[in-house]
Design an enzyme around this catalytic site. Sequence first.
Site, PDB file in Angstrom:
ATOM      1  N   LYS A   1       0.845  -1.201   0.000  1.00 12.75           N
ATOM      2  CA  LYS A   1       0.000   0.000   0.000  1.00 12.75           C
ATOM      3  C   LYS A   1       0.879   1.250   0.000  1.00 12.75           C
ATOM      4  CE  LYS A   1      -3.967   2.018   2.481  1.00 12.75           C
ATOM      5  NZ  LYS A   1      -4.852   1.901   3.660  1.00 12.75           N
TER       6      LYS A   1
ATOM      7  N   SER B   1      -9.839   2.132   2.877  1.00 11.38           N
ATOM      8  CA  SER B   1      -9.039   2.918   1.972  1.00 11.38           C
ATOM      9  C   SER B   1      -8.075   2.074   1.132  1.00 11.38           C
ATOM     10  CB  SER B   1      -8.214   3.934   2.784  1.00 11.38           C
ATOM     11  OG  SER B   1      -7.302   3.270   3.675  1.00 11.38           O
TER      12      SER B   1
ATOM     13  N   SER C   1      -9.937  -0.333   7.045  1.00 12.85           N
ATOM     14  CA  SER C   1      -9.380  -0.199   5.696  1.00 12.85           C
ATOM     15  C   SER C   1      -8.662  -1.427   5.160  1.00 12.85           C
ATOM     16  CB  SER C   1      -8.426   1.003   5.643  1.00 12.85           C
ATOM     17  OG  SER C   1      -9.123   2.199   5.826  1.00 12.85           O
TER      18      SER C   1
END
EC number: 6.3.5.7
Length: 500
Positions: free
Chosen positions: A93, A168, A192
């Site tokens: 990420k 997210s 997330s």
Amino acid sequence: MAENKYIVGSRDDSDFTTWTAAELAEKIHAREISSQEVTQAHLDRIGEIDGDIHAFLHVGADEALAAASNVDDALAAGDQPTSKLAGVPLALKDVFTTTDAPTTCASKMLEGYMSPYDATVTMRLRAAGIPILGKTNMDEFAMGSSTENSAYGATKNPYDLERTPGGSGGGSSAALAAGMAPLAIGTDTGGSIRQPAALTNTVGVKPTYGTVSRYGLVACASSLDQGGPTARTVLDTALLHEVIAGHDANDSTSSSHAVAPVVEAAKQGASGDLSGVKLGVVKQFEKAEAFQPGVLETYHANLEQLKSQGAELVEVDCPNFDHALNAYYLILPCEVSSNLARFDGMRYGQRRGDDGTRSADQVMSLTRAEGFGPEVKRRIMLGTYALSVGYYDAYYLQAQRVRNLISQDFAKAYEQVDAIVAPVTPSTAFKLGEKVDDPLAMYMFDLFTLPLNLAGVCGMSVPGGFASDSGLPTGLQIMGPAHGDDRLYRVGAAFEAGRS
């Protein structure tokens, strides 16, 4: 129904993108296949389909292949693998710093930013011999539930390109679901990791707060943020968890508690036997108004399966969970407004309007106005207001009191049960654009995941099946006490075995 080319296919000996990470590691370490072959296969898959999905913000092919070559060379020289996952590639990420790739947090504010240091998680991945394929898309500064808040465009759900993969960390989960990576790293501030996992039929774990270092993790809300592992199976997730967890002196909030035996627990759970395990069902979650009927139906079927595997279900009362959403969306913006004050155009990142005619304050204001997206600005404003004189006691301190009560609810529940099970989301993946102009509806999507972050305990999303009314994936959430991460893996692996 026509086959969906974007979803990872069923196991095929000739296609490494369909293998589990554990299978890949076993064959790489036995030198029956090479890490370079495996890494190249995933890079090819990225090149083939990521133009449509947009899971990656940056792909580092040369760096990944060089790392894979190092693993192959070491094994050829007779060295032992540096970890159980050495040679297996991974997607990271884009909120963890990396010296060899941009760290943008999906924001124009950090467009092209190259960090001078690696995050601890990044360093541990490199030390474990895990090639990093690239950096994945996300909501800007990890603020959002759909990946639509990325300054570089939304990620699409491989199960339906018109729908969100969640947020997210939608990029990491979409990459897994599409076979572009066998492993990925996410972060979980209010769901997330778990929420995208549920929407993409993958596994995601939010470890106990403090057990995975936040050094080099660009902060959203420091008391809530936690890095964690994601994969397509519970065992693969456990193997990755083992790599990234552990005390770090560079992180002042890092726990010195021993890492839970997560791999052992996942292997134990694979038998499918849950005899003697007590699982809590939260009374407050059953009355949620926003439930999609197909999600509730699938969740109840999941509970029946757990009972059939020997688990005892116990209703637990957590009255303060009703106030978790309000408390979370006060505490988080307050921390955001503080953490994001550092992005001022003076030290790093973008600087706008510095043409010699403007004051430092004007340059700073223009930089933040152009560098941050609407949702980030909204949360900064909310947090600044809640922390202002005259409102601090009424809002922020009151929210912290509620947070303490939620922690007490969890503590009381774990006196009765070994773990808690719950839905992950109230609905399956919604259409892109459907909630983007309604922030309150977007916030409601975190209803079942964020209590856990407020309490600092651990949780997992494991595939729960497909909703009958939408045909889209759902997730079963398993929640454990602080440092009881192994319980997640035992129950999760057993549930996974029961479904298969």
